[in-house]
Write an enzyme that holds these catalytic residues in place. Sequence first.
Site, PDB file in Angstrom:
ATOM      1  CB  THR A  89      -0.961   0.048   1.214  1.00  0.00           C
ATOM      2  OG1 THR A  89      -0.171   0.012   2.412  1.00  0.00           O
ATOM      3  CG2 THR A  89      -1.954  -1.093   1.217  1.00  0.00           C
TER       4      THR A  89
ATOM      5  NE  ARG B  68       3.032   7.400  -3.823  1.00  0.00           N
ATOM      6  CZ  ARG B  68       2.026   7.581  -2.952  1.00  0.00           C
ATOM      7  NH1 ARG B  68       1.362   6.550  -2.472  1.00  0.00           N
ATOM      8  NH2 ARG B  68       1.678   8.806  -2.579  1.00  0.00           N
TER       9      ARG B  68
ATOM     10  CD  GLU C 230      -0.797   4.207  -8.578  1.00  0.00           C
ATOM     11  OE1 GLU C 230      -0.607   3.170  -7.933  1.00  0.00           O
ATOM     12  OE2 GLU C 230      -1.210   5.262  -8.071  1.00  0.00           O
TER      13      GLU C 230
ATOM     14  CG  HIS D  71      -3.246   5.039  -4.924  1.00  0.00           C
ATOM     15  ND1 HIS D  71      -2.058   5.402  -5.498  1.00  0.00           N
ATOM     16  CD2 HIS D  71      -3.189   5.499  -3.647  1.00  0.00           C
ATOM     17  CE1 HIS D  71      -1.325   6.074  -4.628  1.00  0.00           C
ATOM     18  NE2 HIS D  71      -2.000   6.146  -3.487  1.00  0.00           N
TER      19      HIS D  71
ATOM     20  CB  ALA E  59      -4.727   2.225   1.217  1.00  0.00           C
ATOM     21  CG  PHE E  60      -6.399   7.952   0.031  1.00  0.00           C
ATOM     22  CD1 PHE E  60      -6.290   7.221  -1.130  1.00  0.00           C
ATOM     23  CD2 PHE E  60      -7.198   9.098   0.019  1.00  0.00           C
ATOM     24  CE1 PHE E  60      -6.948   7.619  -2.300  1.00  0.00           C
ATOM     25  CE2 PHE E  60      -7.849   9.505  -1.131  1.00  0.00           C
ATOM     26  CZ  PHE E  60      -7.716   8.760  -2.297  1.00  0.00           C
TER      27      PHE E  60
HETATM   28  P1  NAI Z   1       6.355   8.246   7.048  1.00  0.00           P
HETATM   29  O1  NAI Z   1       7.216   9.293   6.435  1.00  0.00           O
HETATM   30  O2  NAI Z   1       5.681   8.527   8.337  1.00  0.00           O
HETATM   31  O3  NAI Z   1       7.180   6.886   7.193  1.00  0.00           O
HETATM   32  C1  NAI Z   1       8.074   6.417   6.223  1.00  0.00           C
HETATM   33  C2  NAI Z   1       9.149   5.619   6.938  1.00  0.00           C
HETATM   34  O4  NAI Z   1       9.999   5.044   5.941  1.00  0.00           O
HETATM   35  C3  NAI Z   1      10.023   6.478   7.854  1.00  0.00           C
HETATM   36  O5  NAI Z   1      10.061   5.898   9.146  1.00  0.00           O
HETATM   37  C4  NAI Z   1      11.397   6.449   7.193  1.00  0.00           C
HETATM   38  O6  NAI Z   1      12.461   6.462   8.129  1.00  0.00           O
HETATM   39  C5  NAI Z   1      11.342   5.145   6.420  1.00  0.00           C
HETATM   40  N1  NAI Z   1      12.238   5.138   5.260  1.00  0.00           N
HETATM   41  C6  NAI Z   1      12.299   6.025   4.254  1.00  0.00           C
HETATM   42  N2  NAI Z   1      13.238   5.675   3.357  1.00  0.00           N
HETATM   43  C7  NAI Z   1      13.798   4.538   3.826  1.00  0.00           C
HETATM   44  C8  NAI Z   1      14.815   3.679   3.344  1.00  0.00           C
HETATM   45  N3  NAI Z   1      15.462   3.925   2.195  1.00  0.00           N
HETATM   46  N4  NAI Z   1      15.134   2.589   4.088  1.00  0.00           N
HETATM   47  C9  NAI Z   1      14.495   2.337   5.260  1.00  0.00           C
HETATM   48  N5  NAI Z   1      13.520   3.101   5.760  1.00  0.00           N
HETATM   49  C10 NAI Z   1      13.160   4.182   5.048  1.00  0.00           C
HETATM   50  O7  NAI Z   1       5.281   7.904   5.902  1.00  0.00           O
HETATM   51  P2  NAI Z   1       3.847   7.254   6.099  1.00  0.00           P
HETATM   52  O8  NAI Z   1       2.831   8.302   6.322  1.00  0.00           O
HETATM   53  O9  NAI Z   1       3.942   6.117   7.035  1.00  0.00           O
HETATM   54  O10 NAI Z   1       3.572   6.710   4.594  1.00  0.00           O
HETATM   55  C11 NAI Z   1       4.376   5.693   4.027  1.00  0.00           C
HETATM   56  C12 NAI Z   1       4.102   5.647   2.523  1.00  0.00           C
HETATM   57  O11 NAI Z   1       2.768   5.177   2.300  1.00  0.00           O
HETATM   58  C13 NAI Z   1       4.133   7.012   1.825  1.00  0.00           C
HETATM   59  O12 NAI Z   1       5.438   7.380   1.430  1.00  0.00           O
HETATM   60  C14 NAI Z   1       3.236   6.818   0.648  1.00  0.00           C
HETATM   61  O13 NAI Z   1       4.038   6.444  -0.455  1.00  0.00           O
HETATM   62  C15 NAI Z   1       2.330   5.653   1.047  1.00  0.00           C
HETATM   63  N6  NAI Z   1       0.924   6.048   1.160  1.00  0.00           N
HETATM   64  C16 NAI Z   1      -0.003   5.323   0.441  1.00  0.00           C
HETATM   65  C17 NAI Z   1      -1.344   5.652   0.514  1.00  0.00           C
HETATM   66  C18 NAI Z   1      -2.386   4.856  -0.226  1.00  0.00           C
HETATM   67  O14 NAI Z   1      -3.554   5.304  -0.327  1.00  0.00           O
HETATM   68  N7  NAI Z   1      -2.086   3.669  -0.730  1.00  0.00           N
HETATM   69  C19 NAI Z   1      -1.800   6.790   1.308  1.00  0.00           C
HETATM   70  C20 NAI Z   1      -0.756   7.422   2.077  1.00  0.00           C
HETATM   71  C21 NAI Z   1       0.550   7.081   1.972  1.00  0.00           C
END
Ligand code: NAI
Length: 334
Positions: free
Chosen positions: A233, A235, A264, A296, A298-299
Amino acid sequence: MKIAFYDTHKFERPIFDHVNKHHQFEIEYIESRLTSSTAVLASECEVVCSFVNDKIDESCLEQLKEQGVRLIVLRSAGFNHVDISAANRLGIQVGRVPGYSPNAVAEYTVGLILCLNRKIHKSYHRVRELNFTLDGLVGFDLKGKVVGVIGTGKIGKLVAEILAAFGCEILCFDQFPNTELEKHSRIRYAEFNEICAHADIVSLHIPLTPDTYHLLNKDYFSRMKPGAYIINTGRGALIDSAALSDALKNGHVGGAALDVYEEEEAVFFQDVSDQVLQDDVLARLLTFPNVLISSHQAFLTKEALENIAETTLSNVDEFVKTGQVPVERRVSSV
Ligand code: NAI
């Protein structure tokens, strides 16, 4: 202040109109996605509002800049669809909605796991055709299974906590481990490769960056525990979809639930039911009985949409008042 609101969907417009009563911005709703070809539609606007499948590359940004755009507000947490360094160089600020409802995404992720494992999607159709048999619907208990949670930010942390409550053993991976999370007896951090080898389910919650592009690829799938599930969920391009398709075909990967897909943009959020699907990898994935794909979504909860509308318009409000989007919601390169 006039806002060009790209890629407008029916589900969001009433909520934005309602929240905008407090702001009184002039919003021009545009159905097209924002790309260098459609940037011209924002010619009288200082602000552009963008959704996840717009393509805001350097040439799009240069055109927006030429037309007088000073701010881009994203109706999303992820910002991989924007060339942030080009935006910074051109002096266009970018604001986002960092955590509009981590619960919405985390709960949906767990829903996907349950649906895929217990075959709820199949039984729904079977029973409606008056086929009340159970063959082919055998799942497994989640209790005691090992779940790899890749990324323990706002969403991944909740997924880990919810699945720990199911009795799963959670192995987390993040470049910045959350020490609070580790206090939970069923949750610990582990090396990426340890998770690959031991997890029954791997769930992705990290952003898409050049470092994480195709993080799960042919090599990763070949080293996974046979029969393991992949849940995405995060990217789409975190996964090499063609390699996933091969790993499902040869049976090494046991199933996949994908709310995001790397190509997508071509079909998600659109009704293409009267067309021939041109994406052969997606077409193949859709034939697997052990693959669940959603568009897409989940949100997509009422609470999340309200938060997105409120935060997006308050980003514009702050920009009008102070010339800056609040730092915690501003996206910068580096
Ligand atoms: P967040 O920024 O709170 O958490 C992301 C985590 O990934 C952080 O703890 C960070 O340290 C870690 N991270 C980043 N790059 C890394 C790497 N190279 N190696 C290891 N850890 C790494 O983001 P949140 O809000 O938890 O969202 C996560 C992802 O979910 C978003 O980036 C977005 O792509 C996706 N998303 C999908 C949605 C959907 O409807 N399917 C809706 C909202 C977000």
